[in-house]
Design a protein around this motif. Structure first.
Motif, mmCIF file in Angstrom:
data_model
loop_
_atom_site.group_PDB
_atom_site.id
_atom_site.type_symbol
_atom_site.label_atom_id
_atom_site.label_comp_id
_atom_site.label_asym_id
_atom_site.label_seq_id
_atom_site.Cartn_x
_atom_site.Cartn_y
_atom_site.Cartn_z
ATOM 1 N N PHE A 120 -45.744 9.978 46.349
ATOM 2 C CA PHE A 120 -45.649 10.118 47.840
ATOM 3 C C PHE A 120 -45.345 11.343 48.512
ATOM 4 O O PHE A 120 -45.165 12.271 47.854
ATOM 5 C CB PHE A 120 -44.622 8.987 47.990
ATOM 6 N N LYS A 121 -45.584 11.291 49.799
ATOM 7 C CA LYS A 121 -45.363 12.636 50.517
ATOM 8 C C LYS A 121 -45.383 12.223 51.931
ATOM 9 O O LYS A 121 -45.512 11.019 52.131
ATOM 10 C CB LYS A 121 -46.713 13.709 50.382
ATOM 11 N N PRO A 122 -44.729 13.222 52.643
ATOM 12 C CA PRO A 122 -44.489 12.820 54.046
ATOM 13 C C PRO A 122 -45.547 12.582 54.952
ATOM 14 O O PRO A 122 -46.556 13.484 54.824
ATOM 15 C CB PRO A 122 -43.756 14.213 54.636
ATOM 16 N N MET A 123 -45.504 11.488 55.686
ATOM 17 C CA MET A 123 -46.730 11.193 56.649
ATOM 18 C C MET A 123 -46.355 10.611 57.752
ATOM 19 O O MET A 123 -45.177 9.921 57.760
ATOM 20 C CB MET A 123 -47.529 10.071 55.733
ATOM 21 N N THR A 124 -47.132 10.666 58.819
ATOM 22 C CA THR A 124 -46.546 10.088 60.122
ATOM 23 C C THR A 124 -47.215 8.640 59.970
ATOM 24 O O THR A 124 -48.084 8.307 59.134
ATOM 25 C CB THR A 124 -47.742 10.796 61.196
ATOM 26 N N PRO A 125 -46.773 7.510 60.980
ATOM 27 C CA PRO A 125 -47.353 6.354 61.007
ATOM 28 C C PRO A 125 -48.676 6.023 60.976
ATOM 29 O O PRO A 125 -49.469 5.179 60.670
ATOM 30 C CB PRO A 125 -46.483 5.572 62.211
ATOM 31 N N GLU A 126 -49.542 7.118 61.671
ATOM 32 C CA GLU A 126 -50.950 6.920 61.819
ATOM 33 C C GLU A 126 -51.554 7.609 60.420
ATOM 34 O O GLU A 126 -52.947 7.756 60.247
ATOM 35 C CB GLU A 126 -51.520 8.072 63.000
ATOM 36 N N GLY A 127 -50.741 8.170 59.485
ATOM 37 C CA GLY A 127 -51.409 8.435 58.259
ATOM 38 C C GLY A 127 -51.781 10.052 58.174
ATOM 39 O O GLY A 127 -52.378 10.502 57.121
ATOM 40 N N ALA A 128 -51.659 10.849 59.189
ATOM 41 C CA ALA A 128 -51.459 12.145 59.055
ATOM 42 C C ALA A 128 -50.223 12.889 58.247
ATOM 43 O O ALA A 128 -49.377 12.527 58.190
ATOM 44 C CB ALA A 128 -51.444 13.011 60.427
#
Length: 168
Positions: A120-128
């Motif tokens: 896993f990695k840090p992501m925004t709710p939009e997937g960016a």
């Protein structure tokens, strides 16, 4: 006025720089530390690349990491499901791997273990891609059984979307 040859100045500066110790202190902002809710979404699970409805799993993880550089971290995860495993980060992606005992039930009543890998990695709710200090990390939960388990020469694997959200 005294003139110092350029090579003497260069040598003196180079020696001073090479003798200065480099501090590689742990920086808490580079790692992930604290309590998280870990969710594996079984609704979108795939078994050997075919959608295969599984129960969604939600657990609480306590994460402790130390980092020597941004993107180079290690530590430990403690799950309320009763397991502990190492966590590490490479190039901005986090990995947690642990063995799941008795994961594959065999027709003869025996079982085989599985290797569960969270990525896993840090992501925004939009997937960016998000700021590395984001409290929401997303990726996948993949559990793989060994080829040859239960007398079948084909590995079994289940892949589910995964989300880790900081709660404390």
């Amino acid at each position: 006025m005294l003139r110092v040859p350029a090579f003497v100045t260069f040598t003196a500066v180079t020696c001073a720089v090479l003798q200065t110790p480099v501090a590689l202190a742990d920086n808490p902002e580079w790692g992930i530390n604290g309590t998280y809710t870990a969710t594996s979404n079984g609704e979108w699970a795939r078994k050997n690349e075919v959608f295969y409805d599984q129960a969604s799993l939600r657990s609480t993880w306590t994460v402790s990491t130390q980092c020597s550089y941004p993107g180079e971290c290690t530590g430990t995860v403690q799950s309320d499901f009763g397991w502990a495993a190492p966590i590490y980060q490479r190039s901005g992606v986090w990995y947690v791997k642990h063995t799941v005992e008795n994961w594959i039930p065999c027709p003869d009543g025996t079982t085989a273990p599985g290797l569960q890998t969270f990525r896993f990695k840090p992501m925004t709710p939009e997937g960016a891609y998000a700021d590395p200090t984001s409290d929401t990390l997303v990726g996948e939960d993949v559990t793989t059984g060994p080829s040859g388990a239960c007398g079948v020469s084909k590995p079994v694997y289940i892949n589910m979307p995964f989300k880790l959200v900081k709660v404390g």
